[in-house]
Design a protein around this motif. Structure first.
Motif, PDB file in Angstrom:
ATOM      1  N   THR A 158      -4.322 116.227 -11.608  1.00 13.17           N
ATOM      2  CA  THR A 158      -4.605 117.553 -11.036  1.00 13.17           C
ATOM      3  C   THR A 158      -5.849 118.135 -11.685  1.00 13.17           C
ATOM      4  OG1 THR A 158      -2.249 117.958 -10.625  1.00 13.17           O
ATOM      5  CG2 THR A 158      -3.716 119.866 -10.601  1.00 13.17           C
ATOM      6  N   PHE A 159      -6.820 118.526 -10.855  1.00 15.73           N
ATOM      7  CA  PHE A 159      -8.008 119.253 -11.309  1.00 15.73           C
ATOM      8  C   PHE A 159      -7.732 120.752 -11.205  1.00 15.73           C
ATOM      9  CE2 PHE A 159     -10.256 115.261 -10.296  1.00 15.73           C
ATOM     10  CZ  PHE A 159     -11.101 115.159 -11.402  1.00 15.73           C
ATOM     11  N   ARG A 160      -8.213 121.518 -12.198  1.00 16.81           N
ATOM     12  CA  ARG A 160      -7.983 122.962 -12.211  1.00 16.81           C
ATOM     13  C   ARG A 160      -9.263 123.724 -12.547  1.00 16.81           C
ATOM     14  NH1 ARG A 160      -3.649 120.680 -14.833  1.00 16.81           N
ATOM     15  NH2 ARG A 160      -1.614 120.981 -13.860  1.00 16.81           N
ATOM     16  N   ALA A 161      -9.347 124.901 -11.995  1.00 20.23           N
ATOM     17  CA  ALA A 161     -10.374 125.869 -12.370  1.00 20.23           C
ATOM     18  C   ALA A 161      -9.650 126.947 -13.170  1.00 20.23           C
ATOM     19  CB  ALA A 161     -11.053 126.457 -11.143  1.00 20.23           C
ATOM     20  N   GLY A 162      -9.804 126.890 -14.500  1.00 14.60           N
ATOM     21  CA  GLY A 162      -8.952 127.723 -15.326  1.00 14.60           C
ATOM     22  C   GLY A 162      -7.524 127.236 -15.197  1.00 14.60           C
ATOM     23  N   GLY A 163      -6.622 128.118 -14.772  1.00 12.86           N
ATOM     24  CA  GLY A 163      -5.242 127.707 -14.569  1.00 12.86           C
ATOM     25  C   GLY A 163      -4.891 127.469 -13.114  1.00 12.86           C
ATOM     26  N   VAL A 164      -5.901 127.486 -12.224  1.00 16.08           N
ATOM     27  CA  VAL A 164      -5.644 127.378 -10.784  1.00 16.08           C
ATOM     28  C   VAL A 164      -5.895 125.947 -10.312  1.00 16.08           C
ATOM     29  CG1 VAL A 164      -6.266 128.209  -8.496  1.00 16.08           C
ATOM     30  CG2 VAL A 164      -6.325 129.778 -10.454  1.00 16.08           C
ATOM     31  N   PRO A 165      -4.875 125.234  -9.810  1.00 20.03           N
ATOM     32  CA  PRO A 165      -5.093 123.882  -9.291  1.00 20.03           C
ATOM     33  C   PRO A 165      -5.963 123.905  -8.031  1.00 20.03           C
ATOM     34  CG  PRO A 165      -2.761 124.302  -9.727  1.00 20.03           C
ATOM     35  CD  PRO A 165      -3.457 125.620  -9.771  1.00 20.03           C
ATOM     36  N   VAL A 166      -6.964 123.033  -7.977  1.00 17.56           N
ATOM     37  CA  VAL A 166      -7.835 122.969  -6.803  1.00 17.56           C
ATOM     38  C   VAL A 166      -7.716 121.633  -6.083  1.00 17.56           C
ATOM     39  CG1 VAL A 166      -9.460 124.597  -7.827  1.00 17.56           C
ATOM     40  CG2 VAL A 166      -9.840 122.141  -8.130  1.00 17.56           C
ATOM     41  N   GLU A 167      -7.168 120.639  -6.743  1.00 13.02           N
ATOM     42  CA  GLU A 167      -6.937 119.329  -6.120  1.00 13.02           C
ATOM     43  C   GLU A 167      -5.885 118.600  -6.923  1.00 13.02           C
ATOM     44  OE1 GLU A 167      -8.533 114.882  -5.725  1.00 13.02           O
ATOM     45  OE2 GLU A 167      -7.628 116.027  -7.364  1.00 13.02           O
ATOM     46  N   THR A 168      -4.995 117.900  -6.242  1.00 14.53           N
ATOM     47  CA  THR A 168      -4.040 117.044  -6.932  1.00 14.53           C
ATOM     48  C   THR A 168      -3.985 115.717  -6.196  1.00 14.53           C
ATOM     49  OG1 THR A 168      -1.839 116.991  -7.958  1.00 14.53           O
ATOM     50  CG2 THR A 168      -1.933 117.732  -5.656  1.00 14.53           C
ATOM     51  N   ALA A 169      -3.691 114.663  -6.923  1.00 15.93           N
ATOM     52  CA  ALA A 169      -3.740 113.320  -6.324  1.00 15.93           C
ATOM     53  C   ALA A 169      -2.736 112.408  -6.994  1.00 15.93           C
ATOM     54  CB  ALA A 169      -5.143 112.730  -6.451  1.00 15.93           C
ATOM     55  N   ASP A 170      -2.273 111.418  -6.245  1.00 19.39           N
ATOM     56  CA  ASP A 170      -1.477 110.321  -6.782  1.00 19.39           C
ATOM     57  C   ASP A 170      -2.313 109.050  -6.699  1.00 19.39           C
ATOM     58  OD1 ASP A 170       0.772 111.764  -7.416  1.00 19.39           O
ATOM     59  OD2 ASP A 170       1.745 111.425  -5.476  1.00 19.39           O
ATOM     60  N   VAL A 171      -2.539 108.425  -7.834  1.00 18.54           N
ATOM     61  CA  VAL A 171      -3.284 107.169  -7.913  1.00 18.54           C
ATOM     62  C   VAL A 171      -2.278 106.059  -8.186  1.00 18.54           C
ATOM     63  CG1 VAL A 171      -5.132 105.908  -9.085  1.00 18.54           C
ATOM     64  CG2 VAL A 171      -5.281 108.406  -8.819  1.00 18.54           C
ATOM     65  N   VAL A 172      -2.245 105.042  -7.331  1.00 22.94           N
ATOM     66  CA  VAL A 172      -1.243 103.985  -7.417  1.00 22.94           C
ATOM     67  C   VAL A 172      -1.938 102.663  -7.771  1.00 22.94           C
ATOM     68  CG1 VAL A 172       0.548 102.709  -6.166  1.00 22.94           C
ATOM     69  CG2 VAL A 172       0.214 105.169  -5.741  1.00 22.94           C
ATOM     70  N   VAL A 173      -1.450 102.013  -8.837  1.00 21.93           N
ATOM     71  CA  VAL A 173      -2.064 100.794  -9.366  1.00 21.93           C
ATOM     72  C   VAL A 173      -0.991  99.723  -9.514  1.00 21.93           C
ATOM     73  CG1 VAL A 173      -3.332  99.796 -11.310  1.00 21.93           C
ATOM     74  CG2 VAL A 173      -3.741 102.178 -10.653  1.00 21.93           C
ATOM     75  N   PRO A 174      -1.222  98.492  -9.012  1.00 18.40           N
ATOM     76  CA  PRO A 174      -0.215  97.424  -9.191  1.00 18.40           C
ATOM     77  C   PRO A 174      -0.092  97.042 -10.668  1.00 18.40           C
ATOM     78  CG  PRO A 174      -2.229  96.560  -8.170  1.00 18.40           C
ATOM     79  CD  PRO A 174      -2.380  98.039  -8.226  1.00 18.40           C
ATOM     80  N   ALA A 175       1.103  97.210 -11.225  1.00 13.72           N
ATOM     81  CA  ALA A 175       1.292  97.046 -12.663  1.00 13.72           C
ATOM     82  C   ALA A 175       1.243  95.596 -13.115  1.00 13.72           C
ATOM     83  CB  ALA A 175       2.631  97.666 -13.075  1.00 13.72           C
ATOM     84  N   ASP A 176       1.450  94.646 -12.204  1.00 16.81           N
ATOM     85  CA  ASP A 176       1.410  93.250 -12.635  1.00 16.81           C
ATOM     86  C   ASP A 176      -0.024  92.734 -12.756  1.00 16.81           C
ATOM     87  OD1 ASP A 176       0.946  93.332  -9.900  1.00 16.81           O
ATOM     88  OD2 ASP A 176       1.969  91.434  -9.494  1.00 16.81           O
ATOM     89  N   ARG A 177      -0.990  93.447 -12.152  1.00 19.16           N
ATOM     90  CA  ARG A 177      -2.383  92.990 -12.192  1.00 19.16           C
ATOM     91  C   ARG A 177      -3.283  93.849 -13.056  1.00 19.16           C
ATOM     92  NH1 ARG A 177      -4.537  93.107  -6.600  1.00 19.16           N
ATOM     93  NH2 ARG A 177      -2.633  94.131  -5.857  1.00 19.16           N
ATOM     94  N   PHE A 178      -2.878  95.093 -13.297  1.00 14.78           N
ATOM     95  CA  PHE A 178      -3.752  96.011 -14.010  1.00 14.78           C
ATOM     96  C   PHE A 178      -2.979  96.838 -15.021  1.00 14.78           C
ATOM     97  CE2 PHE A 178      -5.664  95.274  -9.860  1.00 14.78           C
ATOM     98  CZ  PHE A 178      -6.960  94.923 -10.212  1.00 14.78           C
ATOM     99  N   ARG A 179      -3.689  97.261 -16.059  1.00 16.10           N
ATOM    100  CA  ARG A 179      -3.175  98.230 -17.023  1.00 16.10           C
ATOM    101  C   ARG A 179      -4.179  99.368 -17.106  1.00 16.10           C
ATOM    102  NH1 ARG A 179      -5.576  94.102 -19.809  1.00 16.10           N
ATOM    103  NH2 ARG A 179      -7.095  94.705 -21.421  1.00 16.10           N
TER     104      ARG A 179
END
Length: 250
Positions: free
Chosen positions: A221-242
């Motif tokens: 989550t990106f914030r300007a002060g305490g106000v969220p301006v964007e939130t995201a879920d990033v999904v990574v295959p755990a068997d191929r990447f750390r």
């Protein structure tokens, strides 16, 4: 069952796992049949089946229709670097998610208007069903899918501005920080929470894996002060990447 004693199916799975790990059962080798497991270990069909299910859930073996169960090729795990030192201004969506400058990645994305779910509304501190811009990305390195990202931005903030669509307009692809600065919103902090869960079928299809295999999920989550301006879920295959973090010490 005495304290500390494993169920029979776990003992069988452990022995088969060891054979896979030490190379006795190398990649692409057919796993012993259910009848063979039953006879070799002196267990029932149910125990043999449950042991195979454990190995499949761990991603060590895979079923092939009409052929049997085979040992999977284990990929060499690579790092996806995320750094507190990265420059977020003037960066592409891939650069937001992949801070290693030696990596040259590509992506494709699509944005659509949507209504905030309960979870998204909570993270953005807006009302449930409030309009948001939802953008979905598939990131690749050398053509291989490495991660997925789904982001949400409140349209009460970006609607009817030149930065409403992250991949269109004068600041297309420039990243959250610079896009928000263009509408006089100063993003000054970001948080990430990392968790793990089984991959959904749609995620596995895009990432080239199997549904149910583990993925890492970064809730950012990106914030300007305490106000969220964007939130995201990033999904990574755990068997191929750390995930590798490089953070400043203050």
């Amino acid at each position: 069952m005495p304290f500390g004693e494993q169920p029979a199916y776990l003992r069988v799975a452990e022995d088969l796992r060891q054979q896979i790990t030490d190379g006795t059962l190398p990649p692409h080798t057919r796993l012993p049949s259910q009848a063979t497991i039953r006879a070799r270990y002196g267990v029932s069909d149910t125990v043999a089946l449950e042991a195979r299910k454990v190995l499949m859930a761990e991603g060590l073996v895979e079923g092939r229709s009409g052929s049997g169960t085979y040992v999977r090729e284990r990929p060499v795990q690579r790092a996806i670097c995320r750094s507190g030192y990265r420059t977020l201004g003037e960066c592409s969506p891939f650069r937001q998610e992949q801070a290693d400058e030696r990596v040259r990645g590509t992506w494709e994305g699509r944005s659509d208007r949507a209504e905030a779910s309960v979870a998204v509304a909570e993270r953005l501190r807006i009302e449930v069903a409030e309009p948001v811009m939802c953008t979905q990305y598939v990131f690749r390195v050398a053509g291989e899918p490495t991660m997925l990202s789904t982001s949400w931005e409140p349209l009460r903030l970006t609607g009817r501005t030149p930065v409403m669509l992250p991949e269109q307009g004068p600041l297309a692809g420039r990243g959250v920080v610079e896009r928000m600065a263009a509408i006089d919103v100063v993003v000054d902090n970001m948080s990430e929470e990392v968790g793990a869960r089984p991959a959904l079928a749609a995620e596995a299809r895009l990432l080239g894996g199997l549904a149910g295999h583990p993925v890492l999920v970064v809730a950012r989550t990106f914030r300007a002060g305490g106000v969220p301006v964007e939130t995201a879920d990033v999904v990574v295959p755990a068997d191929r990447f750390r995930l590798a973090y490089h953070l400043p010490v203050r």
